[in-house]
Scaffold this active site. Structure first.
Site, PDB file in Angstrom:
ATOM      1  N   CYS A  69      42.007  31.558 107.043  1.00  0.00           N
ATOM      2  CA  CYS A  69      42.008  30.985 107.788  1.00  0.00           C
ATOM      3  C   CYS A  69      43.383  31.064 108.556  1.00  0.00           C
ATOM      4  O   CYS A  69      43.575  31.189 109.691  1.00  0.00           O
ATOM      5  CB  CYS A  69      42.616  29.437 106.794  1.00  0.00           C
ATOM      6  SG  CYS A  69      43.756  29.689 105.719  1.00  0.00           S
ATOM      7  N   HIS A 104      45.491  25.415 102.920  1.00  0.00           N
ATOM      8  CA  HIS A 104      45.027  25.732 103.838  1.00  0.00           C
ATOM      9  C   HIS A 104      46.032  26.169 105.714  1.00  0.00           C
ATOM     10  O   HIS A 104      46.858  24.896 105.183  1.00  0.00           O
ATOM     11  CB  HIS A 104      43.886  25.178 104.206  1.00  0.00           C
ATOM     12  CG  HIS A 104      42.966  25.610 105.166  1.00  0.00           C
ATOM     13  ND1 HIS A 104      42.811  26.638 105.301  1.00  0.00           N
ATOM     14  CD2 HIS A 104      42.184  24.671 105.800  1.00  0.00           C
ATOM     15  CE1 HIS A 104      41.517  26.512 105.833  1.00  0.00           C
ATOM     16  NE2 HIS A 104      41.662  24.885 106.660  1.00  0.00           N
ATOM     17  N   SER A 121      37.276  28.069 107.388  1.00  0.00           N
ATOM     18  CA  SER A 121      36.978  27.964 105.881  1.00  0.00           C
ATOM     19  C   SER A 121      35.763  28.084 105.275  1.00  0.00           C
ATOM     20  O   SER A 121      35.093  28.186 105.769  1.00  0.00           O
ATOM     21  CB  SER A 121      37.185  26.157 105.935  1.00  0.00           C
ATOM     22  OG  SER A 121      37.147  25.605 104.792  1.00  0.00           O
TER      23      SER A 121
END
Length: 243
Positions: A69, A104, A121
């Site tokens: 990410c 994330h 992702s």
């Protein structure tokens, strides 16, 4: 043995709409694939100046290795440089699942009055989102709803500033200008904070001063002029953040 084919780096064509261009960038990232190996192929230090991170992005296009990410955010910035109508900013999530915390990050996109995102992702609905969301909070709530499908509860959301379009800039990316402890807030409160922040960001673009006067350096004094209110809610939010 057959050499794996190297994906071609997308080139912007004048015939393309911005959503088509963003789709081409996302398709390219998907062709690089998500890195499941456990080994990070590219070192990304968040404090590095933008110019250094853009060199790393160039390396990504040369090596064509799988990415995670954070690398996708840097690559997304690199590939959207030179499109001044496309504003880019990092969006980070801290979530909780089964006793563990997870982090994330995606690249938020603002263009022509609409929000969307680019990213990578393991989960297809936690990366790119189409450029169709009318408000920043609509985009963030869409991610929150996607997380719920995987039984992740979102604890914190961090929004950075717009990233300058100068690839040789020596300023680092501002990753967390606004920090919201969303698990302790009502959605109406989250929406209000996000919309004020988004409005301030858009005003800064209109005044074209974002590169020289980061919001957090502004005085906290209240002003009658709405254009000069930038700093206070973000500063309060930042102080609440202990991570």
């Amino acid at each position: 043995c057959v050499q794996p084919s190297v994906p071609a780096v997308p080139n912007y064509k004048l015939s393309m709409s911005i959503p088509e261009w963003l789709q081409a960038i996302q398709t390219y990232m998907k062709m690089l694939q998500y890195n499941h190996t456990g080994t990070q192929f590219f070192e990304i230090r968040k404090t590095r100046p933008l110019s250094g991170l853009m060199e790393t992005a160039k390396e990504m296009t040369r090596e064509s290795l799988p990415i995670k990410c954070l690398e996708a955010v840097i690559l997304g910035i690199y590939l959207t440089n030179g499109q001044p109508s496309v504003e880019r900013f990092p969006i980070s999530f801290k979530t909780h699942f089964s006793g563990n915390y997870f982090h994330h990050v995606v690249l938020g996109i603002y263009c022509n009055g609409r929000y969307g995102s680019l990213g990578m992702s393991r989960r297809s609905d936690l990366m790119d989102k189409p450029l169709t969301y009318r408000t920043l909070s609509d985009l963030i709530f869409e991610f929150e709803d996607s997380y719920k499908k995987y039984l992740h509860s979102v604890k914190k959301v961090k929004i950075g500033l717009y990233v300058p379009h100068e690839p040789h800039s020596f300023q680092p990316i501002e990753w967390k200008q606004l920090v919201l402890n969303v698990s302790k807030m009502m959605r109406t409160e989250v929406r209000k904070e996000l919309e004020k922040f988004a409005r301030d960001m858009r005003m800064k673009i209109l005044k074209s001063s974002s590169a020289h006067s980061p919001m957090k350096e502004r005085s906290r004094g209240k002003s009658l002029s709405p254009r000069r209110r930038q700093g206070s809610p973000q500063r309060r939010a930042c102080r609440r953040d202990k991570s």
